[in-house]
Design an enzyme around this catalytic site. Structure first.
Site, PDB file in Angstrom:
ATOM      1  N   CYS A   9     -58.558  18.016  46.997  1.00 13.26           N
ATOM      2  CA  CYS A   9     -59.086  19.391  46.940  1.00 13.26           C
ATOM      3  C   CYS A   9     -59.300  19.855  48.376  1.00 13.26           C
ATOM      4  O   CYS A   9     -58.644  19.351  49.292  1.00 13.26           O
ATOM      5  CB  CYS A   9     -60.349  19.465  46.085  1.00 13.26           C
ATOM      6  N   ARG A  15     -64.517  18.695  43.603  1.00 12.93           N
ATOM      7  CA  ARG A  15     -63.518  18.502  42.543  1.00 12.93           C
ATOM      8  C   ARG A  15     -62.783  17.170  42.606  1.00 12.93           C
ATOM      9  O   ARG A  15     -62.699  16.458  41.594  1.00 12.93           O
ATOM     10  CB  ARG A  15     -62.517  19.665  42.559  1.00 12.93           C
ATOM     11  N   ASP A 124     -63.245  26.129  41.934  1.00 14.61           N
ATOM     12  CA  ASP A 124     -64.138  25.510  42.907  1.00 14.61           C
ATOM     13  C   ASP A 124     -65.589  25.781  42.508  1.00 14.61           C
ATOM     14  O   ASP A 124     -66.033  26.930  42.530  1.00 14.61           O
ATOM     15  CB  ASP A 124     -63.847  26.108  44.285  1.00 14.61           C
TER      16      ASP A 124
HETATM   17  P1  4NP Z   1     -64.127  20.955  46.891  1.00 12.21           P
HETATM   18  O1  4NP Z   1     -65.192  22.123  47.123  1.00 12.21           O
HETATM   19  O2  4NP Z   1     -62.845  21.398  47.553  1.00 12.21           O
HETATM   20  O3  4NP Z   1     -64.007  20.900  45.408  1.00 12.21           O
HETATM   21  O4  4NP Z   1     -64.726  19.724  47.506  1.00 12.21           O
HETATM   22  C1  4NP Z   1     -65.464  22.643  48.405  1.00 12.21           C
HETATM   23  C2  4NP Z   1     -66.445  22.040  49.150  1.00 12.21           C
HETATM   24  C3  4NP Z   1     -66.724  22.545  50.408  1.00 12.21           C
HETATM   25  C4  4NP Z   1     -66.015  23.637  50.890  1.00 12.21           C
HETATM   26  C5  4NP Z   1     -65.015  24.216  50.131  1.00 12.21           C
HETATM   27  C6  4NP Z   1     -64.751  23.716  48.878  1.00 12.21           C
HETATM   28  N1  4NP Z   1     -66.342  24.147  52.163  1.00 12.21           N
HETATM   29  O5  4NP Z   1     -65.725  25.151  52.570  1.00 12.21           O
HETATM   30  O6  4NP Z   1     -67.198  23.580  52.850  1.00 12.21           O
END
Ligand code: 4NP
Length: 154
Positions: A9, A15, A124
């Site tokens: 992800c 995720r 997300d």
């Molecule tokens: P992930 O969610 O891709 O599902 O781990 C996110 C966690 C952090 C960020 C973006 C998406 N961020 O921009 O910090």
């Protein structure tokens, strides 16, 4: 050779750690010899444990993901994993762009493995509330079951 799967992800704290946890759990239940890991395209959270809300959603289903640590995907992953599964379309496009020409890894979109959800992103949950993480857990659990069935037959 044993199968291996890497879930990817953006941050590797929401995720893909949930997908890793659900896949490890499904692999045990299905008796699969499967190497499972996860990574992010970004490095903002490298070294961190999964988001507290992700840990809680998994634990509510009996799966402990607290021992995971976030890391950024590396070129070597394209050689060492035979399946690389993107949690959203933007990530799939990025993986396709950075993948070395000689990589034999099969890239796919996570929900393409779930009947009726093809072409969709695992949303997300990071900027949402706790309930969003329960939805994410249900999605990754369903996808992990589908992948376990796929790996059982290959
Ligand atoms: P992930 O969610 O891709 O599902 O781990 C996110 C966690 C952090 C960020 C973006 C998406 N961020 O921009 O910090």
């Amino acid at each position: 050779m044993a199968q291996s799967v890497l879930f990817v992800c953006l941050g590797n704290i929401c995720r893909s750690p949930l997908a890793e946890g659900a896949m490890r759990d499904a692999a045990i239940r299905h008796g699969l010899d499967l190497h499972v890991d996860s990574a992010g395209t970004g490095n903002w959270h490298s070294g961190q444990a999964p988001d507290r809300r992700a840990r809680a959603a998994a634990l509510a289903a009996g799966v402990d993901i607290s021992g995971q640590a976030a890391r950024q995907i590396a070129q070597a992953d394209f050689a060492s994993f035979n399946h690389i599964v993107a949690m959203e379309r933007g990530v799939l496009a990025e993986l396709d762009a950075i993948r070395p020409d000689d990589s034999a890894a099969r890239l796919s979109l996570f929900l393409d493995h779930v009947a009726g959800r093809q072409g969709e992103d695992v949303a997300d949950p990071y900027y949402g509330d706790d309930a969003g993480f329960l939805i994410t857990w249900e999605e990754v659990r369903t996808g992990a079951e589908a992948l376990a069935a796929l790996f059982s037959h290959s």
